[in-house]
Each structure stands twice: as C-alpha cells, then as structure tokens.
Scaffold this motif. Sequence first.
Motif, short mmCIF file in Angstrom:
data_model
loop_
_atom_site.label_atom_id
_atom_site.label_comp_id
_atom_site.label_asym_id
_atom_site.label_seq_id
_atom_site.Cartn_x
_atom_site.Cartn_y
_atom_site.Cartn_z
N LEU A 47 0.83 -1.21 0.00
CA LEU A 47 0.00 0.00 0.00
C LEU A 47 0.86 1.25 0.00
CD1 LEU A 47 -2.74 1.39 0.14
CD2 LEU A 47 -2.67 1.14 2.63
N VAL A 48 1.93 1.24 0.80
CA VAL A 48 2.82 2.40 0.87
C VAL A 48 3.49 2.64 -0.49
CG1 VAL A 48 4.91 3.34 1.93
CG2 VAL A 48 3.26 2.08 3.33
N ILE A 49 3.96 1.57 -1.12
CA ILE A 49 4.60 1.69 -2.43
C ILE A 49 3.61 2.23 -3.45
CG2 ILE A 49 5.64 0.40 -4.34
CD1 ILE A 49 6.77 -1.52 -2.22
N TYR A 50 2.39 1.70 -3.42
CA TYR A 50 1.36 2.17 -4.34
C TYR A 50 1.10 3.67 -4.17
CZ TYR A 50 -3.30 3.47 -5.82
OH TYR A 50 -4.35 4.16 -6.37
N LEU A 51 0.98 4.12 -2.93
CA LEU A 51 0.69 5.53 -2.68
C LEU A 51 1.85 6.43 -3.08
CD1 LEU A 51 -1.16 5.31 0.77
CD2 LEU A 51 -2.16 5.75 -1.49
N ILE A 52 3.07 5.98 -2.83
CA ILE A 52 4.24 6.77 -3.22
C ILE A 52 4.29 6.96 -4.73
CG2 ILE A 52 6.77 6.74 -3.38
CD1 ILE A 52 6.82 5.43 -0.60
N GLU A 83 -6.01 -3.85 0.10
CA GLU A 83 -4.90 -3.89 1.05
C GLU A 83 -5.36 -3.44 2.44
OE1 GLU A 83 -1.67 -5.03 0.71
OE2 GLU A 83 -2.60 -5.87 -1.09
N LEU A 84 -6.20 -2.42 2.51
CA LEU A 84 -6.70 -1.94 3.79
C LEU A 84 -7.67 -2.94 4.42
CD1 LEU A 84 -7.20 1.82 2.94
CD2 LEU A 84 -5.72 0.93 4.75
N LEU A 85 -8.46 -3.61 3.58
CA LEU A 85 -9.42 -4.58 4.09
C LEU A 85 -8.74 -5.77 4.76
CD1 LEU A 85 -12.08 -4.63 1.22
CD2 LEU A 85 -12.39 -3.78 3.56
N LYS A 86 -7.48 -6.00 4.44
CA LYS A 86 -6.73 -7.08 5.08
C LYS A 86 -6.41 -6.74 6.54
CE LYS A 86 -4.33 -8.45 0.81
NZ LYS A 86 -2.99 -8.50 0.14
N LYS A 87 -6.44 -5.45 6.87
CA LYS A 87 -5.98 -5.00 8.18
C LYS A 87 -7.08 -4.36 9.02
CE LYS A 87 -1.49 -4.01 6.07
NZ LYS A 87 -0.48 -2.97 5.75
N THR A 88 -8.15 -3.89 8.38
CA THR A 88 -9.16 -3.16 9.13
C THR A 88 -10.54 -3.41 8.54
OG1 THR A 88 -9.75 -0.97 9.99
CG2 THR A 88 -8.92 -1.07 7.74
N ILE A 91 -10.69 5.80 4.97
CA ILE A 91 -9.29 6.08 4.65
C ILE A 91 -9.11 6.28 3.15
CG2 ILE A 91 -6.95 5.14 4.63
CD1 ILE A 91 -7.65 3.72 7.26
N VAL A 92 -9.65 5.36 2.35
CA VAL A 92 -9.52 5.47 0.89
C VAL A 92 -10.20 6.73 0.38
CG1 VAL A 92 -10.16 4.44 -1.33
CG2 VAL A 92 -9.30 2.99 0.50
N GLY A 133 -6.65 1.66 -9.11
CA GLY A 133 -5.83 1.87 -7.92
C GLY A 133 -6.63 1.96 -6.64
N TRP A 134 -7.67 2.82 -6.62
CA TRP A 134 -8.40 3.07 -5.37
C TRP A 134 -9.14 1.84 -4.88
CZ3 TRP A 134 -5.63 6.67 -4.11
CH2 TRP A 134 -5.42 7.82 -4.87
N ARG A 135 -9.97 1.27 -5.73
CA ARG A 135 -10.71 0.07 -5.33
C ARG A 135 -9.98 -1.21 -5.71
NH1 ARG A 135 -13.08 4.34 -3.21
NH2 ARG A 135 -12.89 5.18 -5.31
#
Length: 215
Positions: free
Chosen positions: A6-11, A145-150, A158-159, A137-139
């Motif tokens: 997720l961090v790499i994608y956002l960067i 990736e966020l759904l794996k953690k929260t 967040i998205v 990218g967004w969905r």
Amino acid sequence: MRRNKLVIYLIITFSLTWISWWLLAWLTQTGDLQYGAPVFMALFGIGGLGPTVAPFVTSLITDGKKGLRLYGGIAFKWRISICWYFGAVFIFLVSRFAAIGISGFFDLQFSVDYQPWFQFFPIFLIMIIGGGLEEFGWRGMALPELLKKTSPLTSTIIVGFIWSLWHLPLFYVIGSLQSRDNFVGFTYHTMALSFVLTWLFVKTKSVIIPLAAHA
C-alpha cells in the motif's frame, strides 16, 4: 516488500500525480500556461494516470510477474451478472435526478445543464478515461490492502480521504473543474461516493463495476 504494498502504491501514485499537477498549478497561477494548451493537457493527463499505472507497477515490484497476473485477475474480472453493470451506472443517475427533484421541491439554487440523451454514451466512454480508470488503484489495490488489516467502514473512510487529497493540486489549477469547487465540499462528496464504490467492489470482487460507477 509485500507488507509495504500500500505504501509503495501511494508513493508511486502521488509522485506521478502531484509532480505533474503542482507544476501545472504553478504554471497556470503565473499565467504561463492556459487550459487547452498542449503542455497543459499533457501534464493533466500524466497526473491523472497515477492511480491507474501505480497498481500494475506496485504488483510487479512486490510480487513479480505472478503478482501482476493475480492483480490482473481482479482488475479485469468482467464475468459478472449484467444486473451489476446496469446497477453501477443507474444508481448514480437515479441519485442525480433525486437531487434535482429535491432541490426543485425546496426551491434551492441548483442549476442543471441538460444535454441530448444520445450524448450519454460518448460522454460515458470519455469519463471512463477521465475518471473511471482511477479505480484500478483506489478500489483495485488501496481498498483490498486496507481490508486485510481493518474493517470495511474504516477502509472506506481512509480510501475516501486519500482519494480526495490526491485531487488537491487541481484546486489550484486555473481552468480545471475543481478550481471552481470547494475542497471541503468535494471531500464530503468523495467520502460518500467511496461507500457506494466499496459496496460494489465487495459484492462483485471486480474493479470493472466500480470503474463504471465512477465514470
């Protein structure tokens, strides 16, 4: 590396977009560039490709060709009930007409620019390129990736906020639609839209349906 997907994608997304769009904002603010000029359209287009290109590059970086194939399976999953395709498009058409009806009932200042019905189809295709492709990218990556953690609720918020923040430079680009808008109001709209797009993605496990809805 996979943990930082997720961090790499956002960067990658924000680097490609913000470098192009903040430069565009500066050039239009100084009067050196105007809407419609070839350089303007080039910078605008390059910036818009951020969320579209980044998930493919991120998948290749983190998981190699195998990861790229796995991502492609989600991104291009199109064998879904035809009802979802119609629903993705008409859910927002209905909401727009409802807004027009409510504003008319309460005599609110709400201007509507009606176009011939047959223009829907070419405009829809244009908006797939001009906005819908962001959903890769967004969905297609950020949300999973966020759904794996929260939870879906937290992930959606967040998205939605990140998606809105991504547009920020456009509010300073003279000639863009956002330059005539309010960032706070835009963020509320984006957050609300995110809940619908999350629901469509979770139900279909495909990016194509949120892409159509976005367009």
